[in-house]
Design a protein around this motif. Structure first.
Motif, mmCIF file in Angstrom:
data_model
loop_
_atom_site.group_PDB
_atom_site.id
_atom_site.type_symbol
_atom_site.label_atom_id
_atom_site.label_comp_id
_atom_site.label_asym_id
_atom_site.label_seq_id
_atom_site.Cartn_x
_atom_site.Cartn_y
_atom_site.Cartn_z
ATOM 1 N N UNK A 45 36.959 32.233 50.104
ATOM 2 C CA UNK A 45 35.687 31.513 49.908
ATOM 3 C C UNK A 45 35.078 31.678 48.529
ATOM 4 N N UNK A 46 35.497 32.701 47.782
ATOM 5 C CA UNK A 46 34.939 32.896 46.434
ATOM 6 C C UNK A 46 35.269 31.718 45.527
ATOM 7 N N UNK A 47 36.377 31.030 45.839
ATOM 8 C CA UNK A 47 36.764 29.859 45.029
ATOM 9 C C UNK A 47 35.736 28.745 45.194
ATOM 10 N N UNK A 48 35.294 28.529 46.441
ATOM 11 C CA UNK A 48 34.279 27.510 46.674
ATOM 12 C C UNK A 48 32.925 27.957 46.114
ATOM 13 N N UNK A 49 32.626 29.233 46.237
ATOM 14 C CA UNK A 49 31.343 29.758 45.764
ATOM 15 C C UNK A 49 31.169 29.542 44.271
ATOM 16 N N UNK A 61 50.317 32.971 47.407
ATOM 17 C CA UNK A 61 50.520 32.717 48.834
ATOM 18 C C UNK A 61 50.770 33.975 49.644
ATOM 19 N N UNK A 62 51.173 35.086 49.011
ATOM 20 C CA UNK A 62 51.493 36.267 49.811
ATOM 21 C C UNK A 62 50.248 37.041 50.258
ATOM 22 N N UNK A 63 49.074 36.635 49.789
ATOM 23 C CA UNK A 63 47.828 37.260 50.237
ATOM 24 C C UNK A 63 47.205 36.357 51.297
ATOM 25 N N UNK A 65 42.642 42.219 55.970
ATOM 26 C CA UNK A 65 41.662 42.849 55.106
ATOM 27 C C UNK A 65 40.601 41.852 54.678
ATOM 28 N N UNK A 66 40.302 41.834 53.378
ATOM 29 C CA UNK A 66 39.288 40.931 52.841
ATOM 30 C C UNK A 66 39.886 39.696 52.189
ATOM 31 N N UNK A 67 41.209 39.540 52.268
ATOM 32 C CA UNK A 67 41.854 38.400 51.622
ATOM 33 C C UNK A 67 41.972 38.574 50.126
ATOM 34 N N UNK A 68 41.780 39.815 49.656
ATOM 35 C CA UNK A 68 41.882 40.112 48.224
ATOM 36 C C UNK A 68 42.525 41.481 48.056
ATOM 37 N N UNK A 69 43.410 41.599 47.086
ATOM 38 C CA UNK A 69 44.065 42.882 46.844
ATOM 39 C C UNK A 69 43.991 43.239 45.366
ATOM 40 N N UNK A 70 43.968 44.526 45.107
ATOM 41 C CA UNK A 70 44.101 44.983 43.728
ATOM 42 C C UNK A 70 45.591 45.202 43.481
ATOM 43 N N UNK A 71 46.056 44.837 42.303
ATOM 44 C CA UNK A 71 47.485 44.903 42.010
ATOM 45 C C UNK A 71 47.777 46.038 41.038
#
Length: 550
Positions: free
Chosen positions: A14-18, A76-78, A83-89
């Motif tokens: 949703x951050x993309x839409x925000x 696509x792998x997230x 979780x929150x749909x976000x990962x640190x790499x």
């Protein structure tokens, strides 16, 4: 945390839409999101696949450990469901992040010593480096606890646990499901069937229909239901629910070890010899959930001392689904089913085998293509024509490098289940052979041994014509000379700010400085540098060159 150099979020985040108005490449993100929507969760989360993604232009993240700004990508792998749909790499210490960073030219910072991050991610333990207040700590466990304290003090993080497991329910009541060996007694409650009375077998029935309330057909069989309590001897009733579908498939691989044993699941010595399963491969549609449950059962059996290994499998893979020509799962109702017998009758079993393995990544779904089937037929027709091109024996100098490179690639690709690229390499080799106009009997001998796992029938014919002893499929695998697999020059892709623009030919042994200099000297570079300032020059020797400009 100190090794985090980028973030990856789900394409649906949703951050993309925000922040849609701030993102300058929103069209690229939308297009990628649409492509991801066509994939299943299994396809998106597979480890064995090319990494794809799009950098979000206009947004960035800040690493709370060091205050550095890092880029955000969608990939696509997230998944939003985890979780929150976000990962640190952390590319230096996670192989998937490492491959992603290599592809997109992202910094890789070592924070745990002990490996060689120029070659691959290091996932072991070691001393913390490049990690600020954590430097010098010897174990990850200690460093993690100190980082928890640090993030908690700053108010930007806290401990948490993420679970990802789907409920398992015995909803469908089938007669042929495994009966549950429990007796219900009014005095004793639930009582297990005595061990000496196991296995509990199903009674013969004429009616397999489930009951009106969804109960098992067993509930209508009084001779099965009514019994004596094993504990007190009073009248009791058997449990009539069954364990359909999942239960038996969760441990059948163990029974293969000792299938005729009527005393126990399997002999201890045989279990110790065969376990864990070396390589488990299954269909894409069932393998994920099945493997979760079979591992669940196996660990329970290990805990009670029935099996000798903690893990059931040493390695597991899954083949992708073959879709209909319309790109949709094959179904009689849709009329898009392809009968393999028809294909064999028309073009032969070898063509079918080669095409199924060539049609795409082994673990990914791919649509059936009649034109590609005929392409594989043309390839095997050319293989059949090699016998007429044989001249002498030994080695053809002009083909020596091509043969050694192909033998190496096919050998390694088969081990990695990259069958499509192995076949592609042999197609390239046969093009080189036809361009040259001939090959030796020894080279044809090597070629059919390579091709034999994919097209055994035609290879056995050619093998016999060459005077080969026994079966080609049982002959020694061809070997390659590493020194003869290296080209004098190689093609390297050149990126401008992460986007591939062109390729250049450079000496195979060119170092980082020489490769970057060659890229900047190329006449095509001028249009991308005009009016720009170079802010970073990235090079992975022999792999990629990335010139970052602003």
């Amino acid at each position: 945390m100190f090794g985090v150099t980028f973030m990856v979020i789900a394409p649906e985040h949703p951050i993309i839409e925000k922040y849609r108005e701030r993102i300058t490449n929103i069209a690229d993100l939308d297009a990628y999101k649409d492509e991801c929507a066509k994939k299943t969760e299994f396809e998106r989360t597979q480890l064995i696949k090319d990494k794809t993604g799009v950098k979000i232009e206009g947004l960035a993240a800040v690493n709370p450990a060091n205050g550095k700004e890092i880029p955000i990508y969608i990939s696509d792998y997230v998944m939003m469901g985890y979780g929150t749909g976000a990962i640190m790499a952390v590319p230096a210490h996670d192989q998937r992040d490492y491959e992603f960073a290599k592809k997109f030219g992202i910094d890789i910072i070592e924070v745990i010593s002990g490996g060689d991050i120029s070659k691959e991610a290091y996932t072991g333990d070691g001393e913390m480096v490049n990690s600020g207040f954590l430097n010098g700590i010897k174990t990850k466990a200690e460093a993690i606890e100190k980082m928890f304290e640090y993030l908690g003090e700053k108010g930007v993080g806290e401990k948490g646990v993420q679970y990802k497991m789907k409920d398992w329910a015995f909803n469908r009541q089938r007669y042929w499901g495994e009966p549950i060996p429990i007796v219900h007694c009014e005095k004793c409650g639930t009582v297990g069937v005595p061990y000496e009375e196991l296995p509990l077998t199903l009674p013969p029935v004429d009616n397999f229909e489930p009951g009106e309330g969804g109960e098992s057909p067993l509930a209508k069989i009084d001779s099965f239901v009514n019994c004596k309590c094993p504990k007190c001897g009073a009248d009791a009733k058997r449990e009539t629910d069954t364990m359909p579908q999942w239960a038996g498939s969760s441990w059948y691989y163990l029974r293969y070890i000792d299938p005729k044993n009527d005393k126990c699941l399997a002999d201890d010595d045989k279990l110790k010899y065969w376990l864990p399963v070396d390589w488990y491969n299954g269909g894409m549609e069932h393998v994920t959930r099945h493997l979760i449950y079979s591992r669940f059962w196996h660990k329970f059996l290990y805990d009670i001392g029935v099996v000798p290994t903690k893990e059931p499998y040493a390695k597991r893979t899954a083949q992708g689904l073959i879709l209909g020509p319309d790109g949709v799962k094959m179904s009689k109702s849709r009329g898009n089913v392809v009968d393999p017998n028809d294909v064999v009758n028309e073009v032969g079993a070898d063509v079918l085998r080669v095409y199924v393995l060539f049609m795409g990544d082994y673990a990914s779904a791919a649509p059936w293509s009649e034109s590609s089937v005929m392409g594989c037929k043309r390839f095997l027709d050319r293989v059949a024509g090699l016998s007429d091109m044989v001249k002498g024996s030994g080695v053809t100098p002009e083909l020596e490098t091509a043969f050694n490179k192909t033998i190496k690639k096919v050998s390694l690709d088969i081990e990695d289940m990259k069958f499509n690229t192995a076949i592609a390499a042999m197609m390239t080799l046969i093009n080189d052979i036809y361009a040259h106009g001939s090959l030796t009997s020894d080279e044809l001998n090597s070629f059919v041994r390579m091709l034999s796992p994919f097209a055994p029938h035609i290879c056995e014919e050619i093998w016999e014509s060459l005077g080969g002893k026994g079966l080609c499929s049982l002959a020694k695998w061809p070997e390659w000379d590493e020194a003869k697999t290296v080209d004098a020059t190689i093609e390297v892709p050149v990126q401008i700010s992460g986007k591939m623009r062109f390729t250049i030919a450079i000496p195979a042994d060119a170092d980082k400085d020489a490769a970057i200099a060659a890229a900047k000297a190329d006449e095509r570079m001028a249009q991308y540098l005009d009016g720009k300032t170079i802010v970073k020059e990235i090079c992975v020797p022999g792999k990629i060159i990335n010139i970052v400009v602003k």
